[in-house]
Design a protein around this motif. Structure first.
Motif, short mmCIF file in Angstrom:
data_model
loop_
_atom_site.label_atom_id
_atom_site.label_comp_id
_atom_site.label_asym_id
_atom_site.label_seq_id
_atom_site.Cartn_x
_atom_site.Cartn_y
_atom_site.Cartn_z
N UNK A 1 0.83 -1.20 0.00
CA UNK A 1 0.00 0.00 0.00
C UNK A 1 0.87 1.25 0.00
N UNK A 2 1.94 1.23 0.80
CA UNK A 2 2.85 2.38 0.82
C UNK A 2 3.50 2.59 -0.54
N UNK A 3 3.88 1.50 -1.21
CA UNK A 3 4.46 1.62 -2.54
C UNK A 3 3.46 2.21 -3.53
N UNK A 4 2.19 1.84 -3.37
CA UNK A 4 1.19 2.40 -4.27
C UNK A 4 1.06 3.90 -4.06
N UNK A 5 1.17 4.33 -2.79
CA UNK A 5 1.12 5.77 -2.52
C UNK A 5 2.39 6.45 -3.03
#
Length: 379
Positions: free
Chosen positions: A137-141
């Protein structure tokens, strides 16, 4: 374990992270260009937090009526429609209403997605698989601000990319099962108070990380601009913080399956305190880049460990309700964080954002020292 379902739910939630990562900084940069101050931008950033509180109260009731997979699909499509309207209706008052609606819709997606994942994973892999969720999820952000830097913030393409992602995301959920059951009931603030009383350190960590994430995506670009950096450097600084969050979540999750989760949790809190205090001192030096990584990693580690601790304690409707409380705390953190940091930046200190995080981390360090900090109190 249903690996296909796990990765399908993960992909659906990641589309939300990427959509928010590309659209939320664009909103703040657009308002900055329109001449709005830090407090007005902070108010805009806080609007989804109010929607979070509404969405959390409705999640169990709506999930019982439509089913977890069906409700997630409906909310993802509604989120696409709302982000598209940001491009079509460039007005500060209308954007306030749209950001509120986006908060309601996407909160339900997060509650159901996190509950579904925590229900699926087996205990011996819980730390790593929940960490994979947090890291991804952090990578998507991270990809969101980077993508915005590539396509540019001069037009509305960032909004349309976010809407397109949410239109496609529900398709991966077709035919998936293993979702937690839910009962038709509202999640009230009285229930939230009981949750906080039973697990206060987890409640504090969730609210603090919510404030962190809201401020990083909305106020950190403005903070960096005010400190003399260009728009491109400001967006790369935001991305570097998210890199720290993303890269170290898997090692933290692996450690959570092998060592004391309390010790690991306390270590993340201390690291967040130290990195927050160091930001104003190192901002204009090359050391700020590794410091941004530590800043993001320590905050993200607290949230990942909180989800792990919740997942090992709850199942089915209790798990959905616990994640609804996570969303309520998220809404409170998103509401208080940008408002306090935005007001502080405009009227007290230009470094209010990192100092606010330092104060929150200090409180968490003190709370984690309690002997019963990680054990549920008697109801």
């Amino acid at each position: 374990m249903r690996w296909g379902t796990y990765f399908a739910v993960l992909a659906a939630v990641l589309s939300v992270g990427l959509a928010l990562g590309v659209s939320m900084p664009l909103v703040s940069l657009r308002l900055e260009g329109w001449g709005y101050g830090s407090f007005a931008i902070g108010v805009m950033a806080a609007m989804p937090a109010i929607g979070v509180l509404v969405g959390a109260s409705l999640s169990s009731r709506l999930a019982a009526r439509f089913g977890t997979p069906g409700l997630m699909r409906l909310c993802l499509w509604a989120g696409a429609f709302s982000i598209g309207l940001l491009a079509l209706l460039p007005s500060y008052p209308l954007w306030l209403a749209l950001r509120l609606l986006i908060g309601v819709i996407l909160t339900i997606v997060f509650i159901l997605g996190e509950s579904w994942i925590n229900q699926l994973v087996v205990e011996q892999w819980r730390g790593r698989l929940v960490a994979l969720y947090g890291s991804s999820y952090a990578l998507s952000q991270l990809a969101g601000p980077l993508l915005l830097g590539v396509v540019g913030s001069e037009d509305d393409l960032g909004f349309w990319i976010g809407a397109g992602l949410l239109i496609a995301a529900p398709l991966v959920l077709l035919g998936r099962d293993g979702a937690p059951s839910a009962e038709s009931c509202s999640v009230t603030f009285t229930d939230l108070f009981g949750f906080c009383r039973r697990l206060p350190v987890i409640a504090w960590a969730i609210a603090l990380f919510a404030a962190f994430e809201a401020m990083i995506l909305t106020l950190l670009p403005v903070y960096c601009l005010q400190q003399g950096f260009t728009t491109e450097i400001a967006l790369f600084m935001v991305s570097t913080v998210v890199v720290g969050d993303a890269l170290l979540q898997l090692p933290i999750g692996a450690l959570a399956d092998r060592m004391s989760r309390r010790t690991l949790f306390s270590g993340c809190a201390v690291m967040l305190l130290g990195s927050s205090l160091a930001i104003p001192l190192l901002l204009q030096t090359p050391l700020i880049w590794p410091l941004w990584v530590l800043f993001g990693a320590s905050a993200g580690g607290l949230f990942t460990l909180s989800l792990v601790l919740i997942g090992e304690r709850y199942r089915d409707d209790a798990l959905v309700r616990a994640n609804a409380h996570v969303a309520q705390l998220w809404g409170i953190g998103c509401l208080i964080g940008p408002l306090a940091a935005g007001a502080g930046s405009q009227w007290i200190s230009g470094h209010a954002l990192p100092l606010f995080m330092a104060a929150g981390a200090f409180g968490l360090v003190l709370l984690a020292r309690r002997p019963d900090a990680f054990e549920p109190a008697p109801v």
